[in-house]
Design a protein around this motif. Structure first.
Motif, PDB file in Angstrom:
ATOM      1  N   TYR A   1     -10.803  -5.352  43.190  1.00  9.47           N
ATOM      2  CA  TYR A   1     -12.022  -5.295  42.381  1.00  9.47           C
ATOM      3  C   TYR A   1     -11.710  -5.642  40.923  1.00  9.47           C
ATOM      4  CZ  TYR A   1     -16.373  -3.251  40.475  1.00  9.47           C
ATOM      5  OH  TYR A   1     -17.577  -3.036  39.837  1.00  9.47           O
TER       6      TYR A   1
ATOM      7  N   SER B   1     -10.243  -2.910  47.706  1.00 12.27           N
ATOM      8  CA  SER B   1      -9.430  -1.961  46.949  1.00 12.27           C
ATOM      9  C   SER B   1      -9.780  -2.017  45.464  1.00 12.27           C
ATOM     10  CB  SER B   1      -7.946  -2.272  47.130  1.00 12.27           C
ATOM     11  OG  SER B   1      -7.633  -3.515  46.509  1.00 12.27           O
ATOM     12  N   ILE B   2      -9.403  -0.965  44.751  1.00 10.09           N
ATOM     13  CA  ILE B   2      -9.582  -0.962  43.299  1.00 10.09           C
ATOM     14  C   ILE B   2      -8.833  -2.134  42.687  1.00 10.09           C
ATOM     15  CG2 ILE B   2      -9.061   0.300  41.175  1.00 10.09           C
ATOM     16  CD1 ILE B   2      -9.452   2.887  42.782  1.00 10.09           C
ATOM     17  N   THR B   3      -7.650  -2.410  43.199  1.00 10.61           N
ATOM     18  CA  THR B   3      -6.833  -3.496  42.658  1.00 10.61           C
ATOM     19  C   THR B   3      -7.540  -4.838  42.779  1.00 10.61           C
ATOM     20  OG1 THR B   3      -4.779  -2.312  43.143  1.00 10.61           O
ATOM     21  CG2 THR B   3      -4.631  -4.703  42.861  1.00 10.61           C
TER      22      THR B   3
ATOM     23  N   LYS C   1     -13.673   1.856  34.111  1.00  7.05           N
ATOM     24  CA  LYS C   1     -12.794   3.026  34.197  1.00  7.05           C
ATOM     25  C   LYS C   1     -11.378   2.672  33.735  1.00  7.05           C
ATOM     26  CE  LYS C   1     -15.111   5.497  37.972  1.00  7.05           C
ATOM     27  NZ  LYS C   1     -15.040   5.847  39.406  1.00  7.05           N
TER      28      LYS C   1
ATOM     29  N   THR D   1     -19.851  -6.853  39.567  1.00 10.39           N
ATOM     30  CA  THR D   1     -19.827  -5.467  39.107  1.00 10.39           C
ATOM     31  C   THR D   1     -21.189  -4.932  38.682  1.00 10.39           C
ATOM     32  OG1 THR D   1     -19.412  -5.887  36.746  1.00 10.39           O
ATOM     33  CG2 THR D   1     -17.500  -5.923  38.230  1.00 10.39           C
TER      34      THR D   1
ATOM     35  N   SER E   1     -18.005   1.465  36.895  1.00  9.81           N
ATOM     36  CA  SER E   1     -17.242   0.436  37.588  1.00  9.81           C
ATOM     37  C   SER E   1     -15.749   0.633  37.392  1.00  9.81           C
ATOM     38  CB  SER E   1     -17.638  -0.955  37.077  1.00  9.81           C
ATOM     39  OG  SER E   1     -17.147  -1.163  35.765  1.00  9.81           O
ATOM     40  N   ALA E   2     -14.968   0.131  38.335  1.00 13.23           N
ATOM     41  CA  ALA E   2     -13.515   0.276  38.254  1.00 13.23           C
ATOM     42  C   ALA E   2     -12.954  -0.437  37.031  1.00 13.23           C
ATOM     43  CB  ALA E   2     -12.868  -0.259  39.530  1.00 13.23           C
TER      44      ALA E   2
END
Length: 504
Positions: A440, A436-438, A376, A152, A372-373
């Motif tokens: 990550y 994907s966000i998931t 967030k 990240t 970063s996800a």
């Protein structure tokens, strides 16, 4: 110079954001009444800020290119030579890049902070230099330190020294990677959810998260003051104990510190474990993503401690899981208020504020989409809790945290130490850049189940290497009573002396 005064329209806008309505006449009257306060602001603006003196010469350094930085573990290289004599004379150290080193850029793994240059040294920096270290630079850390993976950081993903393309752990990713790779002798990390111990487990280093408040956090960018910890990462137990002797103790500037109990930690290294009572924490082996191979390695290491004379038995501490749950409102709402809305500082504490860092951190709002996800996600949870429930779950979680601490304390009345896997898995591959966000977020947070609880309860906890699975390190974690770091070092040193962990 005079600060900018608000206009009548601006004052009416401010009132509106405070859910108040002012007529033009009322706003004018209030604006006149505000002027003496602004005159005081002018006075403060004209006065010099309080900053600790910088006592050791250094250059601003440089950002190393890839041939010099194959693991992406360095953010900035420099050289700062400490005292000629001291407990750590001749040792080299890297600083996690959320730690202030005057005159050298600090990015905290996040683009909004790029270009920030601290004006003073963190307390731990001064103490290490006084003890004779040579600082070689700033180690890459994860984006605002909100990841247990090492993918990240805005500079670049940090690679595991044992396998390129795999996680080095986070958020003190570069710190552990540089120590494990032999590029420095020592490193300083920070830990709010496991960020010293996770990279130590993944990279095969020794990482100590001390009792909350034992090591001053002054000059280190905060996430949430009640869970902020700083501590040493090393290749052996003795260096770790020496580092903690140097870094520990009150500095009079950190409100996280009440009356920290400092000890001579190296005095414990030759005591052995004969008669030491060690409780195998059952909940620490029951995480949903527990890799059985990791559990088996840790169990095998515990058996070695028993051979060495430790008295070992299983114990249940249900509050271990409670503490893990408490991390979510405390961590998410707390970081949203202090690190983000509070621009890395927040309010209502006495200590040393870094005004320059506060000003720079305020710029995150212009780059919020690039956060970063994992950050967030925590901010979304935190902001919802703050807006919908007025922070009541943060407050209640802080109250209940006393029960979580009491659960550990009760077990530690019977046992000198508790033991479990540091993390339930070995280092995983970095996710693809277009994942994907998931995925990550999963790679960032999947490993914190055993490490986050002690950040809530404040107990000292240390990861030590105890074997390899598929060629990647496995970490065993000791947890002790508050300020019982010496007992942890006692067990860690006995295991280190008796076993070559890489052969397990």
């Amino acid at each position: 110079m005079a600060i900018v005064r608000p206009t009548l329209d601006q004052l009416q806008d401010i009132a509106g954001r405070l859910n108040m309505q002012l007529t033009h006449e009322q706003a004018a009257e209030y604006l006149a009444l505000m002027q003496p306060s602004f005159d005081a602001y002018d006075l403060i603006d004209e006065l010099p800020d309080f900053t600790p003196p910088v006592r050791y010469d250094r250059s601003s350094g440089y950002r190393p290119s890839n041939p010099q930085n194959l693991l992406n573990a360095w953010y900035y290289r420099t050289e700062v030579n400490g005292a000629r004599e001291g407990k750590l004379a001749g040792k080299t150290v890297a600083l996690k890049d959320n730690i202030s080193l005057a005159g050298v850029p600090m990015m905290n793994g996040a683009a909004p902070l790029e270009g920030f240059v601290p004006q003073f040294d963190a307390t731990v920096v001064t103490r290490l230099l006084d003890a004779g270290v040579t600082i070689l630079g700033k180690a890459t850390c994860e984006h605002y330190c909100l990841s247990g993976g090492s993918h990240t950081s805005d500079p670049a993903p940090v690679h595991n020294p044992y396998r390129h393309g795999f996680a080095a752990g986070g958020s003190s990713s570069g710190s552990a990677a540089l120590v494990a790779a032999g590029e420095v002798d020592l490193a300083v990390g920070g830990d709010q959810g496991g960020s010293i111990r996770i990279p130590s487990a993944f990279c095969g280093t020794y990482g100590m998260k001390p009792t909350h408040g034992l090591v001053p956090y002054t000059g280190i960018m905060a996430i949430e003051a009640t869970i902020d910890h700083a501590g040493p990462i090393t290749r052996n137990v003795r260096d770790n104990a020496l580092m903690l002797e140097v870094m520990a103790g009150a500095d009079g500037l950190d409100p996280r510190q009440a009356a920290p109990q400092v000890d001579a930690y190296c005095d414990y290294l030759e005591r052995g474990v004969s008669g030491l009572r060690i409780g195998i924490l059952l909940e620490g082996f029951q995480l949903a993503n527990q890799d059985q191979r990791v559990a088996d390695k840790v169990r095998s290491a515990i058996a070695r401690l028993e051979v060495l004379g430790a008295r070992v038995e299983e114990v249940s501490v249900p509050e271990h899981n409670l503490a893990g749950s408490l991390w979510h409102p405390i961590g998410c709402e707390g970081l949203t208020m202090q690190m983000m809305h509070g621009n890395g500082a927040g309010f209502n504490w006495k200590g040393l504020y870094d005004v320059g860092l506060l000003d720079k951190q305020a710029g995150w709002r212009e780059q919020a989409d690039a956060l970063s996800a994992s950050l967030k996600l925590c901010m979304f949870v935190g902001q919802y809790g703050l807006e919908r429930y007025n922070g009541r779950f943060y407050a209640k979680a802080q109250n209940i945290a006393r029960f979580a601490r009491a659960g550990y304390d009760k077990a530690l009345e019977t046992y000198d130490l508790l033991v479990m896997p540091t993390v339930p898995i070995i280092a995983q591959p970095h996710p693809e850049s277009d994942c994907s966000i998931t995925e990550y977020v999963a790679r960032a947070l999947e490993m914190i189940g055993n490490t986050a609880p002690q950040d809530i309860t404040g107990h000292p906890a240390m990861s030590i290497p105890c074997g390899l699975v598929d060629g990647l390190p496995v970490g065993l974690m000791f947890v002790g009573k508050h300020y019982a770091e010496g007992t942890i070092y006692q067990a860690a040193a006995a295991f280190e002396a008796a076993v070559d962990w890489k052969t397990l």
